[in-house]
Design a protein around this motif. Structure first.
Motif, mmCIF file in Angstrom:
data_model
loop_
_atom_site.group_PDB
_atom_site.id
_atom_site.type_symbol
_atom_site.label_atom_id
_atom_site.label_comp_id
_atom_site.label_asym_id
_atom_site.label_seq_id
_atom_site.Cartn_x
_atom_site.Cartn_y
_atom_site.Cartn_z
ATOM 1 N N ARG A 171 36.339 41.981 33.421
ATOM 2 C CA ARG A 171 36.901 40.716 33.568
ATOM 3 C C ARG A 171 38.601 40.471 33.180
ATOM 4 N NH1 ARG A 171 32.725 36.597 32.918
ATOM 5 N NH2 ARG A 171 30.893 37.447 31.946
ATOM 6 N N ALA A 172 38.775 41.559 32.224
ATOM 7 C CA ALA A 172 40.262 41.544 31.752
ATOM 8 C C ALA A 172 41.130 42.060 33.058
ATOM 9 C CB ALA A 172 40.337 42.433 30.499
ATOM 10 N N PHE A 173 40.594 42.909 33.561
ATOM 11 C CA PHE A 173 41.417 43.589 34.679
ATOM 12 C C PHE A 173 41.140 42.912 35.968
ATOM 13 C CE2 PHE A 173 40.867 47.941 32.598
ATOM 14 C CZ PHE A 173 42.071 47.578 31.675
ATOM 15 N N GLN A 174 40.433 41.634 35.951
ATOM 16 C CA GLN A 174 40.108 40.890 37.083
ATOM 17 C C GLN A 174 39.825 41.847 38.245
ATOM 18 O OE1 GLN A 174 43.011 37.846 37.961
ATOM 19 N NE2 GLN A 174 43.275 37.407 35.858
ATOM 20 N N MET A 175 38.748 42.901 38.025
ATOM 21 C CA MET A 175 38.402 43.545 38.924
ATOM 22 C C MET A 175 37.475 42.565 39.959
ATOM 23 S SD MET A 175 37.522 47.248 37.032
ATOM 24 C CE MET A 175 37.007 48.222 38.371
ATOM 25 N N ARG A 176 37.306 42.949 41.130
ATOM 26 C CA ARG A 176 36.442 42.058 42.083
ATOM 27 C C ARG A 176 34.806 42.262 42.055
ATOM 28 N NH1 ARG A 176 40.162 39.954 45.868
ATOM 29 N NH2 ARG A 176 38.310 39.148 46.974
ATOM 30 N N GLY A 177 34.596 43.600 41.395
ATOM 31 C CA GLY A 177 33.208 43.885 40.949
ATOM 32 C C GLY A 177 33.039 45.274 40.951
ATOM 33 N N ILE A 178 31.937 45.757 40.323
ATOM 34 C CA ILE A 178 31.473 47.137 40.266
ATOM 35 C C ILE A 178 30.099 47.468 40.469
ATOM 36 C CG2 ILE A 178 30.568 46.687 37.833
ATOM 37 C CD1 ILE A 178 33.354 48.980 38.083
#
Ligand code: NDP
Length: 287
Positions: free
Chosen positions: A58-65
């Motif tokens: 969430r903090a790095f605003q990643m698109r998914g994992i």
């Protein structure tokens, strides 16, 4: 003048150990093929750090994992939404971040189904299935087969608790009729079997000289025999082909589960050919 944008969109995989996971190769090939400024990161996450890692997402605003061993079950407690089939399996291998929401999916079984139905033209409706193994891959595959209308599934597994647990899950939560068969000696495949699947890790590199203990003479012409091991020439499939079976390797499952994840993240159709070729190249180089 166009405003410069140096920020890449981030996705990746959390696992432990994770260094040998080849997914980065096919996802980066897909990003390049479509000229996307996206990166796929292979990230070592210890079990006790999974909560912090999901917060980092969430903090790095990643698109998914993606999640791999040992995080596929544990991750459920950090998600806002879990899709129905993933909830049934109790395992998530792909997370999509949509604004503040973390949404859990499982693409393993769907990848298997695409290789089976789309590429090999096998209709699972009404079939009788034997699956060797009752771990994460077997759970994902059998739930999707059951939801697609398979009639009967026999779970052949070494450890009774896992075998029975999967059997109960299928009988209670899906329309299929499932039974558990303890795997003691070489298992004789019933003659009315339509689809046989190796969903164990037997035959996985470096143990390429091993094959599941079954009576290979009980295979008959026309049976569909599938492996989850993502190389085209496992001993299991070589033997099955000698006995006249139609064989399906785990490579298609691997590419398609990644392709489905790619589409969930980017909203774009995955360049499956590029992904497939990139994986084959890396497997051939490292063989
Ligand atoms: P798990 O650890 O969850 O399950 C492993 C299964 O294999 C268990 O049923 C285990 O039996 C059985 N097994 C392992 N060794 C033996 C043995 N020597 N004799 C009998 N049974 C054995 O692993 P996963 O289900 O997550 O993965 C299984 C395989 O599937 C792996 O090789 C993985 O790489 C592959 N895979 C491939 C994918 C693809 O896209 N192609 C996707 C996901 C996984 P027991 O319960 O008795 O221990």
């Amino acid at each position: 003048m166009v405003n410069p944008n140096y920020k890449a969109e981030l996705v990746g995989v959390f696992g432990h150990p994770v260094a040998e996971n080849p997914t980065v190769v096919m996802q980066e090939a897909a990003f390049q093929a479509l000229n996307l400024n996206w990166r796929y990161l292979t990230i070592e996450v210890l079990p006790e750090d999974l909560g912090a890692a999901m917060q980092g997402l969430r903090a790095f605003q990643m698109r998914g994992i993606n999640l791999t061993i040992p995080h596929k079950v544990e991750v459920l407690k950090y998600l806002d939404v879990v899709k129905p089939d993933a909830a049934l399996m109790g395992a998530v291998n792909t997370v999509v971040r949509k604004d503040d929401l973390l949404i859990g999916e499982n693409t393993d079984g769907k990848g298997f189904m695409r290789a089976l139905v789309q590429d090999a033209h096998v209709d699972p409706k009404g079939t009788s299935v034997v699956i060797l193994g009752a771990g994460g891959a077997a759970r994902a595959i059998t739930v999707e087969l059951a939801l697609a209308g398979a009639r009967q599934i026999s779970i052949v597994n070494r450890s009774e608790d896992r075998g029975k647990a999967l059997c109960e899950l299928l009988n209670e939560k899906t329309p299929v009729q499932a039974d558990y068969i303890p795997w003691v000696d070489a298992y004789k495949i019933p003659q009315d079997t339509d689809i046989l699947i190796n969903a164990t890790s037997i035959g996985l590199y470096p143990n390429v000289d091993q094959k599941p203990e079954i009576e290979y003479d009980s295979l008959r012409e026309g049976m569909v025999v599938c492996d989850v091991i993502p190389t085209s020439n496992t001993l299991f499939l070589t033997e099955a082909e000698k006995h006249g079976a139609k064989i399906i390797s785990g490579l298609g499952m691997l590419v398609y589960q990644g392709a489905i994840g790619f589409t969930l993240w980017t909203g774009l159709e995955a360049p499956v050919e590029s992904m497939y070729r990139a994986l084959l190249d890396t497997f051939n180089t490292n063989a």
